[in-house]
Design a protein around this motif. Structure first.
Motif, PDB file in Angstrom:
ATOM      1  N   ILE A  43       7.927   2.431   3.999  1.00 39.22           N
ATOM      2  CA  ILE A  43       7.020   2.471   5.148  1.00 39.22           C
ATOM      3  C   ILE A  43       6.339   3.831   5.223  1.00 39.22           C
ATOM      4  O   ILE A  43       5.118   3.920   5.416  1.00 39.22           O
ATOM      5  N   ASP A  44       7.110   4.907   5.055  1.00 39.17           N
ATOM      6  CA  ASP A  44       6.530   6.256   5.063  1.00 39.17           C
ATOM      7  C   ASP A  44       5.500   6.422   3.955  1.00 39.17           C
ATOM      8  O   ASP A  44       4.437   7.008   4.164  1.00 39.17           O
ATOM      9  N   ALA A  45       5.801   5.895   2.767  1.00 42.93           N
ATOM     10  CA  ALA A  45       4.863   5.998   1.644  1.00 42.93           C
ATOM     11  C   ALA A  45       3.577   5.247   1.958  1.00 42.93           C
ATOM     12  O   ALA A  45       2.475   5.743   1.679  1.00 42.93           O
ATOM     13  N   LEU A  47       2.315   4.606   4.931  1.00 41.07           N
ATOM     14  CA  LEU A  47       1.580   5.345   5.962  1.00 41.07           C
ATOM     15  C   LEU A  47       0.952   6.611   5.403  1.00 41.07           C
ATOM     16  O   LEU A  47      -0.167   6.979   5.780  1.00 41.07           O
ATOM     17  N   LEU A  48       1.649   7.272   4.486  1.00 41.96           N
ATOM     18  CA  LEU A  48       1.111   8.471   3.856  1.00 41.96           C
ATOM     19  C   LEU A  48      -0.149   8.135   3.067  1.00 41.96           C
ATOM     20  O   LEU A  48      -1.166   8.815   3.183  1.00 41.96           O
ATOM     21  N   VAL A  49      -0.069   7.082   2.281  1.00 44.40           N
ATOM     22  CA  VAL A  49      -1.231   6.665   1.493  1.00 44.40           C
ATOM     23  C   VAL A  49      -2.399   6.336   2.407  1.00 44.40           C
ATOM     24  O   VAL A  49      -3.525   6.788   2.184  1.00 44.40           O
ATOM     25  N   GLU A  50      -2.153   5.570   3.445  1.00 46.28           N
ATOM     26  CA  GLU A  50      -3.234   5.175   4.339  1.00 46.28           C
ATOM     27  C   GLU A  50      -3.817   6.376   5.079  1.00 46.28           C
ATOM     28  O   GLU A  50      -5.025   6.442   5.303  1.00 46.28           O
ATOM     29  N   VAL A  69       1.536   1.674  -3.859  1.00 47.94           N
ATOM     30  CA  VAL A  69       1.536   1.017  -2.553  1.00 47.94           C
ATOM     31  C   VAL A  69       0.581  -0.169  -2.565  1.00 47.94           C
ATOM     32  O   VAL A  69       0.920  -1.245  -2.061  1.00 47.94           O
ATOM     33  N   ASP A  70      -0.589  -0.002  -3.167  1.00 46.97           N
ATOM     34  CA  ASP A  70      -1.538  -1.108  -3.246  1.00 46.97           C
ATOM     35  C   ASP A  70      -0.956  -2.279  -4.031  1.00 46.97           C
ATOM     36  O   ASP A  70      -1.135  -3.441  -3.654  1.00 46.97           O
ATOM     37  N   ALA A  71      -0.254  -1.988  -5.109  1.00 42.52           N
ATOM     38  CA  ALA A  71       0.382  -3.053  -5.894  1.00 42.52           C
ATOM     39  C   ALA A  71       1.443  -3.768  -5.060  1.00 42.52           C
ATOM     40  O   ALA A  71       1.539  -5.004  -5.092  1.00 42.52           O
ATOM     41  N   LEU A  72       2.233  -3.003  -4.325  1.00 49.23           N
ATOM     42  CA  LEU A  72       3.252  -3.591  -3.456  1.00 49.23           C
ATOM     43  C   LEU A  72       2.604  -4.469  -2.398  1.00 49.23           C
ATOM     44  O   LEU A  72       3.039  -5.600  -2.160  1.00 49.23           O
ATOM     45  N   LEU A  73       1.538  -3.977  -1.782  1.00 45.80           N
ATOM     46  CA  LEU A  73       0.839  -4.755  -0.755  1.00 45.80           C
ATOM     47  C   LEU A  73       0.225  -6.028  -1.337  1.00 45.80           C
ATOM     48  O   LEU A  73       0.258  -7.081  -0.686  1.00 45.80           O
ATOM     49  N   ARG A  74      -0.304  -5.949  -2.564  1.00 50.76           N
ATOM     50  CA  ARG A  74      -0.849  -7.153  -3.215  1.00 50.76           C
ATOM     51  C   ARG A  74       0.244  -8.199  -3.419  1.00 50.76           C
ATOM     52  O   ARG A  74       0.043  -9.387  -3.138  1.00 50.76           O
ATOM     53  N   ILE A  78       0.472 -11.906  -1.722  1.00 51.35           N
ATOM     54  CA  ILE A  78       0.623 -13.131  -2.512  1.00 51.35           C
ATOM     55  C   ILE A  78       1.779 -13.962  -1.977  1.00 51.35           C
ATOM     56  O   ILE A  78       1.665 -15.179  -1.810  1.00 51.35           O
ATOM     57  N   LEU A  79       2.903 -13.297  -1.692  1.00 48.33           N
ATOM     58  CA  LEU A  79       4.063 -14.013  -1.146  1.00 48.33           C
ATOM     59  C   LEU A  79       3.742 -14.642   0.205  1.00 48.33           C
ATOM     60  O   LEU A  79       4.120 -15.790   0.476  1.00 48.33           O
TER      61      LEU A  79
END
Length: 88
Positions: A43-45, A47-50, A69-74, A78-79
């Motif tokens: 979550i911290d990562a 928020l840091l990226v954003e 983070v973008d890969a994780l969000l993608r 998808i899920l």
């Protein structure tokens, strides 16, 4: 805490530093509830990226963190979409 990877080492050998960090993280499997430690960091990562997205002065390693983070969000998207479609 005695273990750390220095900034110079990270900049000189990012892949080696990632391997060293991964070796350290393998001990998570031995914890009773690793998710309770890892999820707040994710979550911290995120928020840091954003918070630094599009900033004038990028911090070191932010592009790599942004990509991760973008890969994780993608993958999460998808899920979520798959679950929505399955529920219809």
């Amino acid at each position: 805490m005695a273990w750390m990877i220095g900034r110079a080492a990270i900049l000189a050998d990012p892949e080696g530093s990632k391997r060293k960090a991964l070796e350290k993280l393998q001990a998570l499997a031995e914890l009773d509830d690793p998710e309770s430690l890892v999820v707040p960091i994710l979550i911290d990562a995120m928020l840091l990226v954003e918070s630094y997205r599009g900033a004038r002065h990028q911090i070191t390693m932010l592009p790599e963190l942004t990509q991760s983070v973008d890969a994780l969000l993608r993958e999460i998207t998808i899920l979520e979409k798959t679950a929505e479609w399955a529920a219809e």
